[in-house]
Design an enzyme around this catalytic site. Structure first.
Site, PDB file in Angstrom:
ATOM      1  N   GLY A 115       0.838  -1.188   0.000  1.00  0.00           N
ATOM      2  CA  GLY A 115       0.000   0.000   0.000  1.00  0.00           C
ATOM      3  C   GLY A 115       0.877   1.245   0.000  1.00  0.00           C
ATOM      4  CB  CYS A 116       0.266   4.694  -1.159  1.00  0.00           C
ATOM      5  SG  CYS A 116      -1.387   4.991  -0.496  1.00  0.00           S
ATOM      6  CD1 TRP A 117      -2.342   5.654   3.304  1.00  0.00           C
ATOM      7  CD2 TRP A 117      -0.955   6.980   4.438  1.00  0.00           C
ATOM      8  NE1 TRP A 117      -2.907   6.908   3.337  1.00  0.00           N
ATOM      9  CE2 TRP A 117      -2.077   7.740   4.029  1.00  0.00           C
ATOM     10  CE3 TRP A 117       0.052   7.606   5.167  1.00  0.00           C
ATOM     11  CZ2 TRP A 117      -2.212   9.096   4.325  1.00  0.00           C
ATOM     12  CZ3 TRP A 117      -0.081   8.954   5.474  1.00  0.00           C
ATOM     13  CH2 TRP A 117      -1.195   9.684   5.052  1.00  0.00           C
ATOM     14  CB  THR A 119       5.333   2.461   0.189  1.00  0.00           C
ATOM     15  OG1 THR A 119       4.749   1.336  -0.482  1.00  0.00           O
ATOM     16  CG2 THR A 119       6.635   2.827  -0.495  1.00  0.00           C
ATOM     17  N   GLY A 120       5.717   4.340   2.631  1.00  0.00           N
ATOM     18  CA  GLY A 120       6.417   5.412   3.322  1.00  0.00           C
ATOM     19  C   GLY A 120       6.764   5.048   4.750  1.00  0.00           C
TER      20      GLY A 120
END
Length: 314
Positions: A115-117, A119-120
């Site tokens: 997921g994008c969140w 990843t960070g």
């Protein structure tokens, strides 16, 4: 040798972005279905089984159904949905997660796109857990904001409809049971879920993920330099992930959600105050880039034995 690729769900936000990154690459052949066959089970089954690599850009249940339609032992799958991110038998598609992860992806048949969140978050936290700077039982918090395209067609319609955007800054996930929490927990090395406070900003794309660190309270009271050294070592030589020098970060007065633009980069920063013993680790990425389509293309390249950054926007 040409690699045959089928994007199931290629007309969605992520699917279209993936298609743009794969277009014009002579080493790839894209399998496509006419509009009237996109939801035809027999046509999809044929495309799924004809492909060397399938990328699923579907809702969770549809992604599970698509995997079940594959009846050979050859086709490789990259799933961009949430369905398989913590499922047994699926490799986690964040090549930079830890030493050896890229090798795992090279050998994997089934890969779950992060997921994008996460990843960070994982880019910031996993190296610090591995280095022993963040204990596994530490109460970690994470917050930030994402562009509204991260919510897919429904949220895009909300923000771009005739009535105008619903909010300039919209906090959500207030029940603290966000769908990304399980992968954040599993792949960070933590034993407790992080307290996750996400928000949507009134911009189409972009993302800032923030992890505050009370250095003075952490075991050994690590310095900013200690934390920065662990992050820098984790991504040394990476063509995709960069860690800004401490001097560069300290010279900044602000950081924008559009920091990386419409690219597949992941830029990390460490801000801090030595006097107070506090730090703020920040990841900036495009939620549609390294947070979705860019990661899928990177994983495809690795799984197909192609140059890892081919087709990426860096």
């Amino acid at each position: 040798m040409t690699c045959n690729v089928f994007i199931d769900g290629g007309v969605g936000t992520t699917g279209l972005e993936i298609g743009e990154r794969l277009a014009g690459r002579p080493e790839l052949a894209l399998i496509t279905l006419p509009d009237d066959k996109r939801k035809d089970a027999d046509a999809r089954r044929a495309a799924l089984n004809d492909a060397d690599i399938v990328i699923l850009c579907l809702p969770d249940d549809a992604a599970r159904e698509a995997v079940a339609l594959i009846d050979n032992d050859r086709t490789k799958v990259i799933d961009a949905s949430t369905a398989h991110r913590v499922a047994d038998g699926w490799a986690y598609g964040f090549a930079e997660l830890e030493p050896g992860q890229r090798g795992t992806l090279e050998q994997a048949r089934f890969v779950a796109n992060p997921g994008c969140w996460p990843t960070g978050f994982l880019a910031l936290v996993r190296p610090l857990v591995l280095a022993g700077l963040i204990p596994a039982d530490w109460p970690v918090t994470v917050s930030g904001a994402s562009g509204y395209s991260g919510g897919g067609k429904a949220m895009i319609a909300d923000y771009e409809g005739e009535s105008g955007p619903p909010s300039a800054f919209l906090g959500y996930g207030l029940g603290l049971a966000h769908k990304h929490a399980p992968e954040m927990l599993r792949y960070s090395g933590l034993v407790h879920p992080p307290l996750f406070a996400p928000a949507v900003a009134n911009c189409y794309r972009g993302m800032i993920v923030e992890v505050p660190l009370q250095l003075r309270a952490m075991p050994g009271a690590p310095s900013l330099a200690d934390v920065h050294a662990a992050l820098s070592a984790a991504y040394a030589g990476s063509p995709i992930v960069s860690v800004a020098p401490l001097a560069q970060s300290s010279a900044r007065a602000n950081i924008m959600i559009e920091q990386v633009g419409a690219t597949d980069r992941l830029d990390l920063f460490l801000f801090g105050n030595e006097a107070t013993g506090q730090a703020l680790a920040v990841a900036t990425l495009d939620n549609l880039g390294k947070g979705a389509a860019g990661a899928a293309v990177q994983n495809l390249n690795i799984m197909a034995g192609l140059p890892e950054t081919a087709g990426l926007r860096l």
